[in-house]
Design a protein around this motif. Structure first.
Motif, PDB file in Angstrom:
ATOM      1  N   PRO A 186      10.821  94.391  34.637  1.00  0.00           N
ATOM      2  CA  PRO A 186      10.958  94.443  33.180  1.00  0.00           C
ATOM      3  C   PRO A 186       9.832  95.241  32.529  1.00  0.00           C
ATOM      4  O   PRO A 186       8.683  95.196  32.968  1.00  0.00           O
ATOM      5  N   ILE A 187      10.173  95.967  31.470  1.00  0.00           N
ATOM      6  CA  ILE A 187       9.144  96.580  30.639  1.00  0.00           C
ATOM      7  C   ILE A 187       8.336  95.445  30.010  1.00  0.00           C
ATOM      8  O   ILE A 187       8.911  94.479  29.492  1.00  0.00           O
ATOM      9  N   PRO A 188       7.005  95.479  30.078  1.00  0.00           N
ATOM     10  CA  PRO A 188       6.223  94.404  29.460  1.00  0.00           C
ATOM     11  C   PRO A 188       6.609  94.209  27.990  1.00  0.00           C
ATOM     12  O   PRO A 188       6.611  95.169  27.212  1.00  0.00           O
ATOM     13  N   GLN A 189       6.957  92.990  27.627  1.00  0.00           N
ATOM     14  CA  GLN A 189       7.447  92.721  26.282  1.00  0.00           C
ATOM     15  C   GLN A 189       6.411  93.074  25.224  1.00  0.00           C
ATOM     16  O   GLN A 189       6.753  93.557  24.134  1.00  0.00           O
ATOM     17  N   ALA A 190       5.143  92.857  25.533  1.00  0.00           N
ATOM     18  CA  ALA A 190       4.088  93.194  24.569  1.00  0.00           C
ATOM     19  C   ALA A 190       4.076  94.683  24.269  1.00  0.00           C
ATOM     20  O   ALA A 190       3.800  95.089  23.127  1.00  0.00           O
ATOM     21  N   GLU A 191       4.368  95.521  25.268  1.00  0.00           N
ATOM     22  CA  GLU A 191       4.398  96.955  25.038  1.00  0.00           C
ATOM     23  C   GLU A 191       5.617  97.355  24.206  1.00  0.00           C
ATOM     24  O   GLU A 191       5.545  98.260  23.367  1.00  0.00           O
ATOM     25  N   ILE A 192       6.738  96.677  24.417  1.00  0.00           N
ATOM     26  CA  ILE A 192       7.916  96.916  23.580  1.00  0.00           C
ATOM     27  C   ILE A 192       7.591  96.602  22.125  1.00  0.00           C
ATOM     28  O   ILE A 192       7.906  97.367  21.209  1.00  0.00           O
ATOM     29  N   ASP A 193       6.932  95.458  21.920  1.00  0.00           N
ATOM     30  CA  ASP A 193       6.611  95.031  20.559  1.00  0.00           C
ATOM     31  C   ASP A 193       5.583  95.952  19.911  1.00  0.00           C
ATOM     32  O   ASP A 193       5.713  96.315  18.733  1.00  0.00           O
ATOM     33  N   LEU A 194       4.551  96.348  20.657  1.00  0.00           N
ATOM     34  CA  LEU A 194       3.506  97.198  20.107  1.00  0.00           C
ATOM     35  C   LEU A 194       4.025  98.581  19.758  1.00  0.00           C
ATOM     36  O   LEU A 194       3.660  99.165  18.737  1.00  0.00           O
ATOM     37  N   ALA A 195       4.877  99.130  20.611  1.00  0.00           N
ATOM     38  CA  ALA A 195       5.389 100.470  20.357  1.00  0.00           C
ATOM     39  C   ALA A 195       6.271 100.503  19.117  1.00  0.00           C
ATOM     40  O   ALA A 195       6.259 101.469  18.357  1.00  0.00           O
ATOM     41  N   GLY A 196       7.064  99.447  18.913  1.00  0.00           N
ATOM     42  CA  GLY A 196       7.950  99.420  17.759  1.00  0.00           C
ATOM     43  C   GLY A 196       8.970 100.535  17.762  1.00  0.00           C
ATOM     44  O   GLY A 196       9.414 101.000  16.709  1.00  0.00           O
ATOM     45  N   ILE A 251       4.497 107.271  17.770  1.00  0.00           N
ATOM     46  CA  ILE A 251       4.712 106.214  18.755  1.00  0.00           C
ATOM     47  C   ILE A 251       6.033 105.495  18.504  1.00  0.00           C
ATOM     48  O   ILE A 251       6.824 105.251  19.418  1.00  0.00           O
ATOM     49  N   SER A 252       6.301 105.154  17.253  1.00  0.00           N
ATOM     50  CA  SER A 252       7.489 104.366  16.941  1.00  0.00           C
ATOM     51  C   SER A 252       8.774 105.159  17.121  1.00  0.00           C
ATOM     52  O   SER A 252       9.860 104.573  17.115  1.00  0.00           O
ATOM     53  N   ALA A 253       8.655 106.488  17.292  1.00  0.00           N
ATOM     54  CA  ALA A 253       9.849 107.317  17.497  1.00  0.00           C
ATOM     55  C   ALA A 253       9.979 107.773  18.946  1.00  0.00           C
ATOM     56  O   ALA A 253      10.863 108.570  19.256  1.00  0.00           O
ATOM     57  N   GLN A 254       9.118 107.263  19.817  1.00  0.00           N
ATOM     58  CA  GLN A 254       9.120 107.722  21.203  1.00  0.00           C
ATOM     59  C   GLN A 254      10.122 106.904  22.021  1.00  0.00           C
ATOM     60  O   GLN A 254       9.928 105.709  22.247  1.00  0.00           O
ATOM     61  N   PRO A 255      11.214 107.509  22.476  1.00  0.00           N
ATOM     62  CA  PRO A 255      12.221 106.742  23.219  1.00  0.00           C
ATOM     63  C   PRO A 255      11.842 106.622  24.687  1.00  0.00           C
ATOM     64  O   PRO A 255      10.957 107.320  25.193  1.00  0.00           O
ATOM     65  N   ARG A 256      12.530 105.742  25.400  1.00  0.00           N
ATOM     66  CA  ARG A 256      12.458 105.717  26.855  1.00  0.00           C
ATOM     67  C   ARG A 256      13.273 106.894  27.380  1.00  0.00           C
ATOM     68  O   ARG A 256      14.403 107.127  26.949  1.00  0.00           O
ATOM     69  N   THR A 257      12.715 107.613  28.312  1.00  0.00           N
ATOM     70  CA  THR A 257      13.351 108.797  28.883  1.00  0.00           C
ATOM     71  C   THR A 257      14.133 108.400  30.126  1.00  0.00           C
ATOM     72  O   THR A 257      13.633 107.615  30.948  1.00  0.00           O
ATOM     73  N   PRO A 258      15.338 108.899  30.311  1.00  0.00           N
ATOM     74  CA  PRO A 258      16.093 108.577  31.529  1.00  0.00           C
ATOM     75  C   PRO A 258      15.278 108.875  32.786  1.00  0.00           C
ATOM     76  O   PRO A 258      14.569 109.882  32.861  1.00  0.00           O
ATOM     77  N   ALA A 259      15.413 108.002  33.780  1.00  0.00           N
ATOM     78  CA  ALA A 259      14.636 108.140  35.009  1.00  0.00           C
ATOM     79  C   ALA A 259      14.849 109.501  35.651  1.00  0.00           C
ATOM     80  O   ALA A 259      13.911 110.087  36.213  1.00  0.00           O
ATOM     81  N   SER A 260      16.063 110.045  35.571  1.00  0.00           N
ATOM     82  CA  SER A 260      16.338 111.347  36.180  1.00  0.00           C
ATOM     83  C   SER A 260      15.488 112.441  35.554  1.00  0.00           C
ATOM     84  O   SER A 260      15.022 113.358  36.255  1.00  0.00           O
ATOM     85  N   ASP A 261      15.253 112.362  34.252  1.00  0.00           N
ATOM     86  CA  ASP A 261      14.418 113.353  33.577  1.00  0.00           C
ATOM     87  C   ASP A 261      12.950 113.156  33.928  1.00  0.00           C
ATOM     88  O   ASP A 261      12.186 114.131  34.027  1.00  0.00           O
TER      89      ASP A 261
END
Length: 493
Positions: A474-484, A168-178
């Protein structure tokens, strides 16, 4: 649609759904099910598919936000602190802490997790009908990712597996085009392996897959691809426009010739206000309805998502779609005399108008708390939408075909009334005519905000809209924090 397995929501929590009970006790509970003792029969795959369908029933938020964020409606409700996140979106003051946006984010990923669980175990058993199950599952994943990418832009793209805690902590956001490329791939697989019709009400069809694919192309400004895909639906599919627009959104009209993709609801089980993901009924209907209502035809509700005068003014004189789409409560009240009609105004705002496509009616009430048990289906893609998307795609592609675009546009106009004058325009004037037609034809259906954004008109139409920021949420801030995972917030939030 009956429930299968109730999974925790969110990218992080959902990823742990298959943790064995062996971690906590020495023996397996009698009815424990995980990947080792499931997917052992065709019925297991079919039940898992039902569970993957289940998250579509949270679609009321998509509809609300698609209207409230635009100039079509205001948030409404009991007060400005009642569902405060909707009021923030209405005012373009929303940020990373927003309950409604977080719910949408989590619910879509919960649906994706359920689909991925099927694909993770797709090779455990061979049986007749498995390809159909995988095709429907592919559509569902395409649908859930389409909702995510149109709301949030770049999002983590997870395929065919659940994530371990370390991943989970290594999962990046993927470009929208992909993400869009994967959406098209999933929808193409669904279209290639499903028929135009289905014997089971509510199941996905080839037409639904191709229509959503055409929409995905349109959202990327890939007009030639959109035109080709949508033409296939128009030329080969079984769809025609309903002859009676006034009854199009009633329960009795479900499954009519205009239906391309509906989300099915039933009025027999309610869930509760503490668990909107548990609902079997369409929550939008009760929440849209008239607060404190007493009178004929309708029933009381919570006065959310109230259409604006600006939307009313968009309709041409004598367009019969106005009355079907928008209820003018004072005009309705006067027309019922001598029968008395009463209603109250919520503190969240009042325009005098209600979303008449999705209002509680006395002859369509669900059981128990009928605010939450409406049996009315969510019409996600109608054939009219397909025709108008195709019209736009042909008009805006590099080598326009305005003749075909005009034919599609006027087909939508003339079906509602022989008195609706046909459009006779080309080029940019035709483009504007198509935009107008989409707004009035699809009023109240949660599409207008995204139409404004993808066509670059949002800043001119929406008060407070900031270019370079409000095109996505916006990406929910709680999800940003939880994902790490070090996800950067969307620009401006």
């Amino acid at each position: 649609m009956k429930k299968f397995i109730r999974i925790s929501l969110g990218v992080v929590v959902a990823s742990f759904m298959a943790i064995s009970c062996d971690d906590y006790v020495d023996i397996d509970p009698q009815y424990a099910q995980d990947a080792d003792n499931y997917f052992l029969s065709p019925s297991d795959y079919d039940k898992a598919l039902t569970g993957a369908y289940d998250l579509m029933q949270t679609s009321y938020l998509d509809m609300w936000i698609g209207e409230i964020a635009s100039d079509n409606s205001i948030a409404g409700g009991e007060s400005v602190t009642d569902s405060e996140g909707l009021h923030q979106i209405d005012n373009m003051s929303h940020g990373g802490v927003n309950n409604e946006l977080r719910s949408l984010f989590r619910w879509m990923y919960a649906g994706i997790t359920r689909v991925n669980y099927i694909f993770e175990n797709k090779d455990k058993l061979e049986f007749d009908g498995k390809t159909r199950i995988l095709a429907e599952a592919s559509f569902l994943r395409g649908y859930y990712y389409f909702e995510l990418v149109k709301f949030f832009g770049d999002v983590p793209l997870v395929l065919d597996k659940r994530l371990s805690a370390s991943e989970i902590s290594a999962q990046p956001r993927t470009p929208a085009s992909d993400v869009y490329a994967q959406i098209v791939k999933d929808l193409q697989f669904a279209a290639d392996n499903l028929g135009w019709t289905t014997s089971t009400k509510g199941r996905i069809t080839k037409g639904a897959a191709l229509s959503l694919m055409g929409k995905a192309y349109l959202y990327q400004n890939k007009f030639a691809e959109a035109a080709q895909t949508l033409d296939k639906v128009i030329d080969e599919g079984p769809y025609t426009l309903s002859t009676d627009f006034s009854t199009l959104f009633r329960v009795a009209s479900e499954g009519n010739s205009e239906t391309v993709f509906d989300i099915e609801y039933v009025g027999i089980e309610g869930g509760g206000y503490g668990c909107f993901v548990c609902l079997e009924g369409f929550a939008a209907v009760g929440f849209h309805s008239i607060r404190g209502y007493k009178g004929p035809i309708y029933a009381d509700g919570n006065s959310y998502n109230l259409p604006t005068q600006d939307l009313v003014d968009e309709f041409e004189p004598n367009d019969p779609r106005l009355a079907t789409s928008i209820l003018d409560i004072e005009a309705f009240k006067a027309a019922q005399l001598p029968v008395k009609v009463e209603y109250t105004v919520g503190g969240g705002g009042h325009t005098g108008f209600y979303n008449n496509k999705y209002l509680k009616r006395a002859d369509e009430l669900g059981a128990n708390d009928n605010d939450l048990t409406s049996p009315v289906n969510h019409r996600v893609i109608r054939f009219a939408d397909v025709l108008l998307m195709a019209a736009e795609a042909h008009n805006r592609k590099a080598t326009p075909d305005d003749t075909k675009a005009l034919a599609y546009l006027n087909q939508v106009r003339t079906r509602v009334s022989v008195n609706m004058p046909p459009v006779n325009a080309t080029g940019g004037a035709l483009t504007q005519a198509i935009y107008h037609e989409r707004r009035v034809e699809l009023a109240g259906e949660g599409i207008h905000f995204f139409d404004l954004v993808r066509t670059g008109r949002a800043a001119d139409q929406i008060a407070g809209f900031k270019v370079g920021k409000n095109e996505v949420f916006p990406i929910p801030q709680a999800e940003i924090d939880l994902a790490g995972a070090g996800w950067l917030q969307n620009t401006g939030y």
